[in-house]
Design an enzyme around this catalytic site. Structure first.
Site, short mmCIF file in Angstrom:
data_model
loop_
_atom_site.label_atom_id
_atom_site.label_comp_id
_atom_site.label_asym_id
_atom_site.label_seq_id
_atom_site.Cartn_x
_atom_site.Cartn_y
_atom_site.Cartn_z
N LEU A 120 2.42 -4.26 5.44
CA LEU A 120 0.93 -3.57 4.98
C LEU A 120 0.98 -4.20 3.64
CD1 LEU A 120 2.35 -1.55 7.23
CD2 LEU A 120 0.20 -0.25 6.60
N VAL A 178 8.61 2.25 7.18
CA VAL A 178 9.66 1.73 6.11
C VAL A 178 8.97 1.60 4.91
CG1 VAL A 178 11.19 -0.22 5.59
CG2 VAL A 178 10.58 0.43 8.11
N GLY A 208 1.82 -0.10 0.14
CA GLY A 208 2.44 -0.92 0.58
C GLY A 208 3.39 -0.59 1.38
N SER A 209 3.98 -1.22 2.59
CA SER A 209 4.79 -0.81 3.26
C SER A 209 5.08 -1.74 4.52
CB SER A 209 4.63 0.70 3.78
OG SER A 209 3.36 0.81 4.07
N ARG A 210 5.82 -1.14 5.57
CA ARG A 210 5.89 -1.98 6.74
C ARG A 210 6.25 -1.11 7.84
NH1 ARG A 210 10.91 -6.52 7.50
NH2 ARG A 210 11.39 -6.52 9.28
#
Length: 240
Positions: A120, A178, A208-210
């Site tokens: 993301l 994450v 912002g991430s996963r």
């Protein structure tokens, strides 16, 4: 010559734009904001209000408030009606499709499972949605680093929060939030015993991430690396 009688029914009236109709149009056009974003938006507006006499402060505050409103947007989604579908838990781009052992803190063993990872960016909506309907049987948070979420090591090294969902037929799907280089706050509203419907919002990661999704054994992903996903709508796979 006889005149045609004037129609008196309501269908001949000119259409009007009532305040209620205008409000409905605005709500259908502008997505709502996740509650976690309201303090950030309020802070930006406060800066703009306090510094309204100074152009740079006013513009900076309004720009920050607008950016946060976009980041924390919570758009409505329509999950697929196909039975057995597993949907993307997040908006973003698929960065990894592989097999890996599920997070150790879930005590699910070391056998590798199919995994689909979604990255993301700061421009994606950051709410997370349930990939399947079922009961939350485990929620585990593990502290870690804050490395770049698009790197392969992020799944193992970064801070993460795992939600394990068991479907009605006993299949289990794990969604792992994450943290990333900028994303330093994982929000998870799911608790053990909660019943989630596919596409329900259960959490958020700030800036912002996963998202890693671990699928049941034997599941074949129907997506490819580089494909964009829409949370709650894009089908990642079907339950075996």
């Amino acid at each position: 010559m006889a005149r045609r009688p004037r129609r008196s029914d309501s269908s001949s009236a000119e259409p009007t734009l009532s305040p209620q109709h205008l409000l409905a149009l605005v709500r259908s056009t502008i997505p709502p904001i996740h509650p976690a974003g309201r303090p950030f938006i309020a802070a930006g507006l406060a800066v703009a209000g306090v510094g309204y006499r100074h152009r740079w402060a006013r513009r900076t505050g309004l720009l920050a408030a607008g950016a946060c409103a976009g980041f924390f947007r919570h758009p409505p989604r329509v999950p697929p009606s196909r039975a057995g579908a597993i949907v993307a838990p997040a908006d973003g781009v698929i960065c990894v499709i592989d097999t890996a052992a599920p997070p150790a803190e879930l005590s699910m063993g070391d056998a590798p499972l199919p995994r689909v990872s979604i990255f993301l960016s700061v421009f994606d909506a950051h709410v997370q949605r349930a990939p399947v309907s079922g009961e939350v049987v485990a929620v585990q948070h593990r502290p870690g680093r804050f490395g770049s979420a698009d790197l392969p090591a992020a799944s193992n090294d970064n801070e993460r929060n795992s939600v394990r969902i068991r479907t009605a037929n006993g299949a289990e799907v794990v969604a792992v939030q994450v943290a990333g280089l900028v994303a330093r706050r994982i929000v998870c509203d799911a608790h053990v015993g909660d019943k989630l419907a596919i596409g329900d919002t259960y959490g958020l990661i700030r800036f912002g991430s996963r998202l890693d999704t671990y699928l049941p054994p034997g599941t074949e992903p129907v997506v490819i690396v580089g494909q964009r996903t829409i949370a709650g709508e894009t089908i990642l796979a079907d339950l075996p």
